[in-house]
Scaffold this motif. Structure first.
Motif, PDB file in Angstrom:
ATOM      1  N   TYR A 128       0.643  -1.190   0.004  1.00  0.00           N
ATOM      2  CA  TYR A 128      -0.164  -0.085   0.125  1.00  0.00           C
ATOM      3  C   TYR A 128       0.948   1.330  -0.088  1.00  0.00           C
ATOM      4  CZ  TYR A 128      -3.086   3.855   1.475  1.00  0.00           C
ATOM      5  OH  TYR A 128      -3.822   4.929   1.976  1.00  0.00           O
ATOM      6  N   ARG A 129       0.563   2.084  -0.825  1.00  0.00           N
ATOM      7  CA  ARG A 129       1.377   3.470  -0.908  1.00  0.00           C
ATOM      8  C   ARG A 129       0.911   4.283   0.059  1.00  0.00           C
ATOM      9  NH1 ARG A 129       0.962   7.467  -5.953  1.00  0.00           N
ATOM     10  NH2 ARG A 129      -0.790   8.061  -4.917  1.00  0.00           N
ATOM     11  N   ALA A 130       1.646   4.553   1.179  1.00  0.00           N
ATOM     12  CA  ALA A 130       1.323   5.191   2.407  1.00  0.00           C
ATOM     13  C   ALA A 130       1.844   6.688   2.199  1.00  0.00           C
ATOM     14  CB  ALA A 130       1.951   4.758   3.382  1.00  0.00           C
ATOM     15  N   LEU A 131       2.652   7.120   1.438  1.00  0.00           N
ATOM     16  CA  LEU A 131       3.543   8.324   1.320  1.00  0.00           C
ATOM     17  C   LEU A 131       3.883   8.596  -0.102  1.00  0.00           C
ATOM     18  CD1 LEU A 131       5.423   8.849   4.627  1.00  0.00           C
ATOM     19  CD2 LEU A 131       3.078   9.937   4.110  1.00  0.00           C
ATOM     20  N   TYR A 132       3.697   9.683  -0.585  1.00  0.00           N
ATOM     21  CA  TYR A 132       4.298   9.909  -1.799  1.00  0.00           C
ATOM     22  C   TYR A 132       4.601  11.316  -1.966  1.00  0.00           C
ATOM     23  CZ  TYR A 132      -0.267  12.088  -3.169  1.00  0.00           C
ATOM     24  OH  TYR A 132      -1.401  12.802  -3.144  1.00  0.00           O
ATOM     25  N   GLY A 133       5.673  11.695  -2.744  1.00  0.00           N
ATOM     26  CA  GLY A 133       6.271  13.116  -2.802  1.00  0.00           C
ATOM     27  C   GLY A 133       7.422  13.238  -3.981  1.00  0.00           C
ATOM     28  N   ARG A 134       8.483  13.852  -3.636  1.00  0.00           N
ATOM     29  CA  ARG A 134       9.670  14.023  -4.373  1.00  0.00           C
ATOM     30  C   ARG A 134      11.071  13.858  -3.586  1.00  0.00           C
ATOM     31  NH1 ARG A 134       8.468  18.900  -8.870  1.00  0.00           N
ATOM     32  NH2 ARG A 134       6.895  17.764 -10.306  1.00  0.00           N
ATOM     33  N   SER A 135      11.988  13.171  -4.425  1.00  0.00           N
ATOM     34  CA  SER A 135      13.205  13.145  -3.824  1.00  0.00           C
ATOM     35  C   SER A 135      14.223  14.147  -4.550  1.00  0.00           C
ATOM     36  CB  SER A 135      13.851  11.715  -3.722  1.00  0.00           C
ATOM     37  OG  SER A 135      12.877  10.840  -3.208  1.00  0.00           O
ATOM     38  N   PHE A 136      15.102  14.809  -3.725  1.00  0.00           N
ATOM     39  CA  PHE A 136      15.883  15.665  -4.287  1.00  0.00           C
ATOM     40  C   PHE A 136      17.366  15.230  -4.114  1.00  0.00           C
ATOM     41  CE2 PHE A 136      12.029  17.935  -2.877  1.00  0.00           C
ATOM     42  CZ  PHE A 136      11.911  18.931  -3.757  1.00  0.00           C
ATOM     43  N   PHE A 137      17.923  15.223  -5.297  1.00  0.00           N
ATOM     44  CA  PHE A 137      19.690  14.985  -5.395  1.00  0.00           C
ATOM     45  C   PHE A 137      20.155  16.120  -5.993  1.00  0.00           C
ATOM     46  CE2 PHE A 137      17.139  10.772  -5.365  1.00  0.00           C
ATOM     47  CZ  PHE A 137      17.924  10.373  -4.570  1.00  0.00           C
ATOM     48  N   GLY A 138      20.873  16.923  -5.150  1.00  0.00           N
ATOM     49  CA  GLY A 138      21.633  18.060  -5.456  1.00  0.00           C
ATOM     50  C   GLY A 138      20.515  19.132  -6.030  1.00  0.00           C
ATOM     51  N   SER A 145       8.909  10.066  -5.647  1.00  0.00           N
ATOM     52  CA  SER A 145       9.196   8.885  -4.639  1.00  0.00           C
ATOM     53  C   SER A 145       7.915   8.246  -3.933  1.00  0.00           C
ATOM     54  CB  SER A 145      10.243   9.354  -3.841  1.00  0.00           C
ATOM     55  OG  SER A 145      11.293   9.767  -4.350  1.00  0.00           O
ATOM     56  N   ASN A 146       7.679   7.274  -3.595  1.00  0.00           N
ATOM     57  CA  ASN A 146       6.913   6.594  -2.921  1.00  0.00           C
ATOM     58  C   ASN A 146       7.377   5.768  -1.739  1.00  0.00           C
ATOM     59  OD1 ASN A 146       4.429   7.407  -4.860  1.00  0.00           O
ATOM     60  ND2 ASN A 146       5.979   6.517  -6.370  1.00  0.00           N
ATOM     61  N   ILE A 147       6.532   5.802  -0.807  1.00  0.00           N
ATOM     62  CA  ILE A 147       6.919   4.772   0.361  1.00  0.00           C
ATOM     63  C   ILE A 147       5.760   3.734   0.367  1.00  0.00           C
ATOM     64  CG2 ILE A 147       7.290   4.598   2.908  1.00  0.00           C
ATOM     65  CD1 ILE A 147       8.628   6.997   2.918  1.00  0.00           C
ATOM     66  N   TYR A 148       6.000   2.340   0.361  1.00  0.00           N
ATOM     67  CA  TYR A 148       4.856   1.483   0.383  1.00  0.00           C
ATOM     68  C   TYR A 148       5.076   0.630   1.698  1.00  0.00           C
ATOM     69  CZ  TYR A 148       3.665   1.767  -4.573  1.00  0.00           C
ATOM     70  OH  TYR A 148       3.391   2.615  -5.638  1.00  0.00           O
ATOM     71  N   LEU A 149       4.009   0.274   2.161  1.00  0.00           N
ATOM     72  CA  LEU A 149       3.937  -0.765   3.334  1.00  0.00           C
ATOM     73  C   LEU A 149       3.522  -2.060   2.995  1.00  0.00           C
ATOM     74  CD1 LEU A 149       2.208   1.648   5.924  1.00  0.00           C
ATOM     75  CD2 LEU A 149       4.545   1.169   5.609  1.00  0.00           C
ATOM     76  N   ASN A 150       4.217  -3.175   3.323  1.00  0.00           N
ATOM     77  CA  ASN A 150       4.235  -4.320   2.618  1.00  0.00           C
ATOM     78  C   ASN A 150       3.868  -5.694   3.619  1.00  0.00           C
ATOM     79  OD1 ASN A 150       4.887  -2.994  -0.030  1.00  0.00           O
ATOM     80  ND2 ASN A 150       6.992  -3.466   0.686  1.00  0.00           N
ATOM     81  N   ALA A 151       2.981  -6.359   3.219  1.00  0.00           N
ATOM     82  CA  ALA A 151       2.810  -7.650   3.974  1.00  0.00           C
ATOM     83  C   ALA A 151       2.381  -8.856   3.366  1.00  0.00           C
ATOM     84  CB  ALA A 151       1.724  -7.381   5.005  1.00  0.00           C
ATOM     85  N   GLY A 152       2.760  -9.868   3.687  1.00  0.00           N
ATOM     86  CA  GLY A 152       2.334 -11.074   2.896  1.00  0.00           C
ATOM     87  C   GLY A 152       2.657 -12.418   3.463  1.00  0.00           C
TER      88      GLY A 152
END
Length: 215
Positions: A128-138, A145-152
């Motif tokens: 499940y995509r719990a958070l989404y946004g942007r990542s900065f490099f330089g 970018s997305n943060i997923y919570l996984n279970a199975g």
């Protein structure tokens, strides 16, 4: 006395007529006011258009901490299907070669054969995509970018046994291009293991870094 009273009454009216006539004369003699509008218009913000790829395939490498047996390198192959923008399913196959445990070194005896030291797992998870946004490099590089919570559920083969367990974790997914993602995975493989007549529930932490191709 009556004359002074009349003067007091007529004075406000006289002053009002004078002010009105002065304002009217100023309006007729003054130039028209011109409103200057900027010629440059602000551009409308446009979001990056992402393709509609729903499948991902890739590989990751990392470290697997097997309870009672220390850390070992692990390689994992992955296949993911994005059901919706927020939900995905993922199939994984991982493999690790377990080294000699500290208690084996103490007693100077190897309790597992080379074949039994192979730790492999296959699992099927729901993310499940719990958070989404942007990542900065330089200063100029920005990536979705997305943060997923996984279970199975998963099946684990280790120490001459095949066990069914659970896997839970999180994935930090960065979209580098419209076909490539960079993933940071943190997982916990939970299963009951019997070893040397000792049966217990084990926690086995895995950290991995990998890339996946979207198609």
């Amino acid at each position: 006395m009556l004359r002074w009273t009349r003067i007091q009454r007529l004075l406000p009216v006289t002053l009002g007529l004078l002010l009105f006539q002065s304002a009217n004369s100023f309006a007729q003699t003054s130039p028209d006011v011109t409103i200057i509008e900027p010629s440059k218009k602000v551009d409308t913000v446009k979001y990056a258009a992402l393709d509609d790829e729903q499948f991902e395939f890739g590989i990751s490498v990392g470290s697997l901490s097997i309870e009672d047996f220390g850390n070992s390198a692990v390689t994992t192959f992955k296949f993911a299907y994005h059901v919706t923008p927020k939900w995905m399913t993922q199939f994984e196959y991982g493999r690790s070669e377990v080294g000699v445990a500290s208690f084996e070194e103490v007693v100077n005896n190897r309790f597992l054969s080379d074949e039994d030291r192979r730790f492999t797992y296959t699992n099927l998870t729901l993310g499940y995509r719990a958070l989404y946004g942007r990542s900065f490099f330089g200063g100029k590089n920005r990536f979705n970018s997305n943060i997923y919570l996984n279970a199975g559920v998963e099946n684990i083969d280790f120490a001459g046994q095949s066990n069914t367990g659970l896997v839970i974790g999180t994935t930090y997914k960065t979209v580098l291009t419209d076909w490539l993602t960079l993933n940071l995975d943190l997982k916990n493989h939970i299963f009951e293991r019997e070893f040397l007549n000792d049966e217990k529930l084990t926690q086995n932490i895995e950290f991995g870094v990998g890339a996946m191709i979207m198609f």
